[in-house]
Design an enzyme around this catalytic site. Structure first.
Site, PDB file in Angstrom:
ATOM      1  CD  GLU A   1       6.640  -5.006  10.368  1.00 18.59           C
ATOM      2  OE1 GLU A   1       7.171  -4.445   9.407  1.00 18.59           O
ATOM      3  OE2 GLU A   1       5.757  -4.483  11.071  1.00 18.59           O
TER       4      GLU A   1
ATOM      5  CB  ALA B   1      -0.939  -0.019   1.210  1.00 17.24           C
TER       6      ALA B   1
ATOM      7  CE  LYS C   1       6.070   4.420  12.842  1.00 15.06           C
ATOM      8  NZ  LYS C   1       5.667   3.088  12.806  1.00 15.06           N
TER       9      LYS C   1
ATOM     10  CG  ASN D   1       2.956  -2.482  16.264  1.00 13.54           C
ATOM     11  OD1 ASN D   1       2.392  -1.464  16.641  1.00 13.54           O
ATOM     12  ND2 ASN D   1       3.479  -2.586  15.057  1.00 13.54           N
TER      13      ASN D   1
ATOM     14  N   GLY E   1       3.951   1.556  -0.943  1.00 10.53           N
ATOM     15  CA  GLY E   1       4.688   1.589  -2.211  1.00 10.53           C
ATOM     16  C   GLY E   1       3.830   2.161  -3.337  1.00 10.53           C
TER      17      GLY E   1
ATOM     18  CG  ASN F   1      -3.555   0.696  17.279  1.00 12.04           C
ATOM     19  OD1 ASN F   1      -3.395  -0.520  17.302  1.00 12.04           O
ATOM     20  ND2 ASN F   1      -3.037   1.467  16.337  1.00 12.04           N
TER      21      ASN F   1
ATOM     22  CB  ALA G   1      -1.763   3.736   1.969  1.00 13.84           C
TER      23      ALA G   1
HETATM   24  O1  KPL Z   1       2.888   1.756  13.093  1.00 14.86           O
HETATM   25  C1  KPL Z   1       1.879   1.299  13.580  1.00 14.86           C
HETATM   26  C2  KPL Z   1       1.535  -0.076  13.154  1.00 14.86           C
HETATM   27  O2  KPL Z   1       0.397  -0.485  13.209  1.00 14.86           O
HETATM   28  O3  KPL Z   1       2.464  -0.782  12.718  1.00 14.86           O
HETATM   29  C3  KPL Z   1       1.077   2.057  14.590  1.00 14.86           C
HETATM   30  C4  KPL Z   1       1.696   3.402  14.757  1.00 14.86           C
HETATM   31  C5  KPL Z   1       1.074   1.314  15.873  1.00 14.86           C
HETATM   32  C6  KPL Z   1      -0.329   2.341  14.144  1.00 14.86           C
HETATM   33  O4  KPL Z   1      -1.157   1.250  14.198  1.00 14.86           O
END
Ligand code: KPL
Length: 302
Positions: free
Chosen positions: A267, A19, A185, A193, A21, A203, A129
């Protein structure tokens, strides 16, 4: 007589069909950049780009021009190393490569693979996106991005990369040192996450008082390991940032929640796993991150 000033846009290659990209490729194309995709199949890729203001049918070529000189690589952290190894023979000697993904641990793997004139960058974005189907991309949330050079060779082509990334995922803040932004971040991703993946919630649920103790412990341990790694944050600063993102994205499912819900690769190793590796290097214990890592590992697809 003075020559008219003509702007020549670099030819950009966007890797994959994710998305972010496709959003970037569409915006580069609409800003007048020549763009191609690098994807598994050759031939043009036709898709619909929907934004708040319009819906447009676009067709972008794939793999028509080599070597690649300017590459945006918005692929998941676990896929970056293999993607770059595949791309290496296709890159020009002074190619500029822009990474963009959640988590950390890829930069150290990539820097030694590049030639002396090949630049490496990192872009972190809050644009939203999604792809409701294979050939539609929706720009669902206006965001912004931070960009930073990761090696000396990147600085040689700074202006051209910054202009293009401004068009692709601006408004852009260019940072002389991107590492604090990447760690910040990482803090957000290392709290939101895994918790949303474990509890399979949105969230916004994390603002419920039943998660307060877990959120606090994860933040305290993050601040400890970040400091050992040379990034000094106050607990309060990270708390404020995490709370802000929970509020701003309250209605969203995190990327890791979605990966676990769909049984996809995730991840975890580049977020919590990265923190645990850093902790080990600095002889620190992170019991809360360790516990959530073990719980999620048991639920991860093999
Ligand atoms: O980057 C995010 C993700 O979902 O990977 C956040 C900032 C937590 C937003 O959902």
């Amino acid at each position: 007589m003075a020559q008219p000033h003509t702007i020549t846009h670099a030819f950009w290659t966007v890797v994959g069909e994710g998305a972010i990209g496709l959003l970037s490729a569409a915006r580069l194309h609409l800003a007048g950049y020549p763009v191609q995709l690098h994807r598994r199949t050759a031939g043009p890729f036709d898709f619909v780009f929907q934004s708040a203001v319009s819906s447009q049918s676009l067709s972008l070529p794939s793999q028509i021009q080599q070597p690649y000189s300017s590459i945006l690589l918005p692929v998941k952290a676990y896929a970056v190393l293999d993607a770059v190894k595949q791309l290496l023979p296709l890159l020009s000697d002074n190619a500029q490569l822009v990474l963009s993904h959640n988590g950390m641990g890829t930069i150290e793997q990539l820097l030694p693979l590049l030639k002396p004139e090949q630049g490496l960058w990192f872009l972190s974005t809050s644009h939203g996106a999604f792809k409701p189907d294979h050939s539609t991309v929706v720009h669902s949330g206006l965001g912004q991005s931070v960009l930073g050079a990761l090696n000396q060779a990147a600085l040689a082509q700074q202006q051209s990369v910054e202009q293009a990334m401004q068009a692709a995922l601006g408004p852009l803040v260019v940072m002389a040192d991107i590492w604090p932004a990447l760690w910040q971040k990482l803090a957000v991703n290392a709290v939101i996450n895994p918790l949303t993946a474990l509890h399979q919630c949105k969230n916004g649920e994390l603002s419920n008082s039943k998660y307060a103790a877990a959120v606090e412990l994860l933040i305290e341990e993050f601040v400890l390991v970040a400091k050992a790694a040379g990034q000094d944050f106050s607990i309060e600063a990270i708390q404020n940032r995490v709370t802000q993102v929970i509020r701003q994205t309250a209605d969203n499912y995190s990327s890791m929640q979605q990966d676990f819900a769909k049984g996809r690769r995730n991840e975890l190793d580049y977020i919590t796993g990265f923190l645990l590796k850093q902790a080990e290097q600095h002889q620190l214990q992170l019991p809360a991150h360790q516990a959530i890592y073990q719980l999620l590992l048991q639920k991860s697809p093999r």
